[in-house]
Scaffold this motif. Structure first.
Motif, mmCIF file in Angstrom:
data_model
loop_
_atom_site.group_PDB
_atom_site.id
_atom_site.type_symbol
_atom_site.label_atom_id
_atom_site.label_comp_id
_atom_site.label_asym_id
_atom_site.label_seq_id
_atom_site.Cartn_x
_atom_site.Cartn_y
_atom_site.Cartn_z
ATOM 1 N N LEU A 273 2.384 8.869 -2.646
ATOM 2 C CA LEU A 273 1.696 8.124 -1.597
ATOM 3 C C LEU A 273 0.188 8.119 -1.793
ATOM 4 N N ASN B 33 2.562 11.226 6.906
ATOM 5 C CA ASN B 33 2.167 10.919 5.538
ATOM 6 C C ASN B 33 2.095 9.434 5.224
ATOM 7 N N TYR B 34 2.593 8.623 6.113
ATOM 8 C CA TYR B 34 2.542 7.185 5.880
ATOM 9 C C TYR B 34 2.765 6.433 7.184
ATOM 10 N N ALA B 35 2.526 5.138 7.087
ATOM 11 C CA ALA B 35 2.753 4.298 8.260
ATOM 12 C C ALA B 35 3.938 3.386 7.971
ATOM 13 N N VAL B 36 4.632 3.007 9.017
ATOM 14 C CA VAL B 36 5.820 2.171 8.833
ATOM 15 C C VAL B 36 5.718 0.941 9.728
ATOM 16 N N GLN B 37 5.970 -0.191 9.118
ATOM 17 C CA GLN B 37 6.078 -1.412 9.917
ATOM 18 C C GLN B 37 7.509 -1.892 9.810
ATOM 19 N N VAL C 100 0.890 -1.150 0.000
ATOM 20 C CA VAL C 100 0.000 0.000 0.000
ATOM 21 C C VAL C 100 0.929 1.200 0.000
ATOM 22 N N ALA C 101 0.663 2.173 -0.890
ATOM 23 C CA ALA C 101 1.619 3.262 -1.080
ATOM 24 C C ALA C 101 2.028 3.915 0.233
ATOM 25 N N PHE C 102 1.071 4.081 1.131
ATOM 26 C CA PHE C 102 1.413 4.803 2.364
ATOM 27 C C PHE C 102 1.744 3.889 3.527
ATOM 28 N N ILE C 103 1.952 2.607 3.231
ATOM 29 C CA ILE C 103 2.400 1.716 4.315
ATOM 30 C C ILE C 103 3.701 1.061 3.896
ATOM 31 N N ASN D 68 7.811 -1.545 -3.144
ATOM 32 C CA ASN D 68 7.298 -1.001 -1.890
ATOM 33 C C ASN D 68 7.494 -1.950 -0.711
ATOM 34 N N PHE E 238 -8.035 -0.809 7.502
ATOM 35 C CA PHE E 238 -7.164 -1.985 7.545
ATOM 36 C C PHE E 238 -7.351 -2.758 8.831
ATOM 37 N N PHE F 71 4.797 -0.945 14.616
ATOM 38 C CA PHE F 71 3.969 -0.299 13.594
ATOM 39 C C PHE F 71 3.755 1.140 14.021
#
Lengths: 231, 291, 308
Positions: A204, B155-159, A50-53, B249, B55, B150
């Motif tokens: 994103l 602007n985004y999430a990071v795991q 997912v672009a933002f994950i 990604n 999600f 997590f």
């Protein structure tokens, strides 16, 4: 781990039209092929795109038992899947019993000629509005499915077969879905330093998300402890 | 110089105020841990906010690594006060007690004096941070277990995979040490201009609060001065918790999204430390001791 | 006697204030050098310059025959100082305070040495007590122990009796005397309690507004011609009139508040007494005041001309 697969397709009363008989026969043949498998444990990798994950590739185990018990267990770590139902197995799309199958012609998909069949559930309570199957008639394999739901948007599944094609089990499965824009207030993230360039931010905003499963190994029809599905 | 440094350490660790800081840190961390232990799920759903609607995120989200991240995020704003409590007292406290004139009439140079004192204040700062690490990281790991982390960003999430986290914390703590040493250096620098510790402590905190407000408010006019404020760079430890992704990604294990940002911020903080200590040496050498 | 301190043309200005103005003096080995001046006269500033706490605006300071600016460390290691009222580290015990400063002075420390020092200032039984419970006098005594712990050749005590009770003042006086006589140390002591200084100092420097007013031995400065005698009688007016008619006229100070004072040579006091008896005056009290205190007040009053 919580059960992550929600098989949305509920029971539907079968209804046939003259036009749909061929289509239905094909669906039944595919179904029959898949029914050779009573249960399986598939091992593989899961990739969330997912672009933002930003997520790492994780190892997963998928447990299946006829007719519709399915469980995905991530070996370690956190799993991120779209809410509302990832169907990660071919049987699940064919779990419908009450539908109308309509022949929608033929198409070429990745160089293979496929039959396009639309399944319309007859139960009004069903979340699914329509499912389109792209079936390789020669091999009796579902190559792709596209589902539109009432509550959970649209999603697609693409299946790639290899060693287990004779049993209708894919080596790779790509689940695509639509995503909403990501928005997180700074008060929550406590991330006040926002120096991201606007073109990076734009990237994103990609609307499609994917979850990819690559299976390396299947253990088929060896029986599965029922407890696995309960936990 | 080493002798002087040892004596400064001896003084720091003989005074009750020092242990007050450790007690305060312990209380803060334990409170956060108890809170997360009782209501971690609610907190997680608050943090995930909108993302949780789209999600399904499963796993031990409220694990030790995540708890440590939360603690650091909250605590590193407040630890400066505890550092200022000691560092801002290093010279002003001596002036107040009438011992500065005694010390400086001993056969030691003022440069040695300043460096030994700052070194001792730094040891205190580092020990405080090690204590934070023990409680926030190791105790959290023991209580909450470990798993992937997590994190939600603007602007985004990071795991980040479980096995790819610990070294990031080592990096983050090293960076936090630099950030806290900057605070110590600032407080230390201000310490020589007063004859009691209240003034420098309040001044240090005021500077940090005002700068943090500038750093955190997204107002265009502030954005221009942000890069020049050390508080902007103090939070760069968070960069350790962002990964690079490949063309598919997929996050790449062992990478940091913006290492340049960490290096840049670290250099700016080091420059501040050297600057503050350097000016302290220079000005104390020139200073007439009238206290 | 070699010169331990040699100060030449020392000046210090703070902004517009000239705290020390062209001050020159010297202290010989073995001297107990009394440094006198009213508050704000520049005593502490001068002492702080001797200890490198304040940088002189101009002038030179030599200690032990070496320039202070170029041999700072070496010189300071031979000096023990107590400046004004030290509060010390309140959270440490007397023993720990002493040990800490002893270490800083670079001397070899033994438990015996530290206890001896505390014994000397009468704090041995309070060695393990935290300083925060100490009275000002006890802190002052500990400050002196700190100044002496590394056995310095030169001891500088700035206002050592400040805040002490009479017994404490007497103790310090005795200590200073013993430092000079028994331990053969050179001592510089400043104070505004001038009668204390006159009892211990061998040489005295008086400064006012940063300037040197006079410097000399205590004996030189205590001119016996300048003895002041206060007389209390049954009739002050009558006594004053009768004395004015005699040779005592030149010694009489103006009568203020019925208080009769005469300035005379110490040896004239018996004659004065006899005169009073002859005049049939009832003398209730006769008090000799010829002290450095009068002298000090006189020389710092601003219009003093040094006698030839």
């Amino acid at each position: 781990m919580k059960k992550i697969i929600i098989v949305c397709l509920s029971s539907i009363v079968l209804s046939f039209t003259v036009n749909a008989q061929d289509a239905d026969a094909l669906v039944k043949k595919v179904k029959a092929k898949l029914e050779q498998v009573n249960d399986y444990v598939a091992e593989g990798k899961m990739k969330t795109d997912v672009a933002f994950i930003k997520a790492p590739v994780g190892r997963v185990k998928v447990y299946y038992q006829k007719p519709n018990k399915l469980k995905l267990v991530k070996e370690k770590g956190i799993s991120i899947l779209p809410k509302g139902g990832v169907s990660i197995n071919s049987s699940s799309v064919l779990g419908l019993t009450n539908y109308t199958a309509i022949d929608a012609g033929e198409q070429v998909l990745n160089g293979t000629k496929v039959k396009v069949i639309k399944l319309l559930p007859l139960d009004e309570a069903s979340d699914i509005v329509i499912t389109t199957l792209y079936i390789d008639e020669g091999q009796l394999l579902i190559k792709k499915s596209a589902t539109t739901t009432k509550e959970n948007g649209s999603f697609e599944m693409e299946m790639y077969y290899g060693n287990y094609a004779n049993l209708g089990l894919p080596d790779k499965m790509v689940f695509s879905f639509n995503v909403k824009d990501y928005k997180m207030p700074k008060g929550v993230t406590l991330d006040f330093d926002d120096d991201m360039k606007s073109e990076e931010k734009l990237k994103l905003k990609k609307k499609k998300g994917r979850v990819e499963f690559i299976y390396t190994n299947y253990i088929i029809n060896k029986g599965i402890d029922a407890a696995i599905f309960k936990s | 110089m080493y002798n002087l440094f040892k004596l400064e350490l001896y003084k720091i660790f003989k005074r009750p105020r020092t242990y007050l800081s450790f007690a305060a840190i312990t209380a803060l961390i334990v409170i956060i841990q108890i809170g997360l232990l009782k209501d971690g799920k609610e907190y997680i759903s608050f943090v995930l906010a909108d993302l949780g609607n789209s999600f399904e995120i499963n796993g031990n989200l409220c694990n030790g690594y995540f708890v440590c991240f939360c603690i650091l995020q909250l605590l590193l704003i407040h630890v400066p006060l505890l550092i200022a409590l000691i560092a801002a007292d290093m010279i002003s406290g001596e002036a107040n007690m009438g011992t500065l004139r005694l010390l400086l009439s001993k056969p030691i140079t003022r440069t040695e004096f300043v460096l030994a004192k700052f070194a001792a204040a730094s040891v205190y700062t580092l020990l405080l941070l090690i204590w934070v690490a023990i409680l926030a990281l190791f105790v959290s790991m023991a209580i909450f277990g470990t798993d992937d982390i997590f994190l939600v960003k603007n602007n985004y999430a990071v795991q980040i995979a479980k096995d790819d986290i610990f070294w990031r914390y080592i990096g983050a703590f090293f960076f936090a040490a630099l950030a806290m040493l900057t605070v110590a250096a600032l407080a230390f620098f201000l310490s020589q201009f007063a004859e009691n510790s209240i003034g420098p402590i309040v001044a240090t905190m005021s500077i940090i609060i005002v700068f943090t407000i500038f750093s955190t408010m997204s107002i265009p006019i502030f954005n221009k001065i942000k890069p020049y404020m050390f508080t902007t760079h103090m939070v760069a430890w968070k960069e350790f918790f962002d990964v690079k992704v490949n063309a598919d990604n997929e996050s790449i294990v062992g990478t940091i999204q913006r290492p340049d940002k960490i290096i840049n911020s670290a250099l700016i903080l080091i420059a501040h430390i050297v600057g503050f200590v350097g000016i302290s040496v220079y000005s104390l050498k020139k200073k007439d001791i009238l206290s | 006697m070699p010169e331990i301190i040699k100060v030449n043309g020392l000046c210090k200005t703070f902004g517009k204030l000239q705290a020390v103005n062209n001050l020159s003096f010297s202290v010989n080995e073995g001297d107990v050098y009394g440094f006198l001046g009213q508050n704000g006269a520049g005593k502490s500033t001068t002492i702080r310059m001797l200890l490198t706490l304040i940088a002189p605006s101009s002038g030179t300071i030599e200690l032990f025959g070496k320039s202070l600016s170029s041999h700072r460390k070496e010189i300071l290691s031979q000096i023990g100082a107590m400046i004004e009222r030290p509060d010390l580290y309140k959270y440490l015990s007397a023993y720990d305070n002493l040990k800490l400063f002893a270490k800083l002075s670079g001397c070899k420390i033994t438990n015996q040495l530290l206890m001896n020092q505390l014994e000397m200032v009468g704090l041995a039984d309070r060695a393990k007590d935290k300083v925060k419970g100490f009275s000002q006098g006890m802190k002052q005594r500990l400050g002196i122990a700190i100044a002496l712990v590394h056995n310095p050749a030169l001891v500088i005590l700035d206002e050592p009796t400040n805040g002490l009770d009479p017994q404490g003042i007497a103790d310090i006086r005795n200590l200073i005397k013993s430092l000079s006589t028994e331990h053969k140390k050179t001592v510089v002591v400043s104070s505004h309690l001038l009668n204390e200084i006159e009892q211990v100092a061998s040489r005295i420097l008086i400064i006012d507004k940063g300037r040197k007013i006079i410097e000399g031995t205590t004996q030189e400065l205590l001119d016996p011609n300048q003895t002041v005698v206060d007389i209390e009688t049954n009739d002050a007016q009558k006594t004053y009139t009768l004395l004015s008619a005699l040779t005592w006229k030149n010694h009489l100070q103006p009568l203020i508040n019925d208080k009769i004072s005469l300035t005379l040579h110490k040896h004239q006091i018996p004659d004065l007494l006899r005169s009073l008896v002859k005049m049939n005056i009832d003398v209730y009290a006769l008090q000799q005041r010829h002290s450095l205190e009068d002298y000090f007040l006189k020389v710092t009053s601003g219009n003093y001309v040094q006698p030839v």
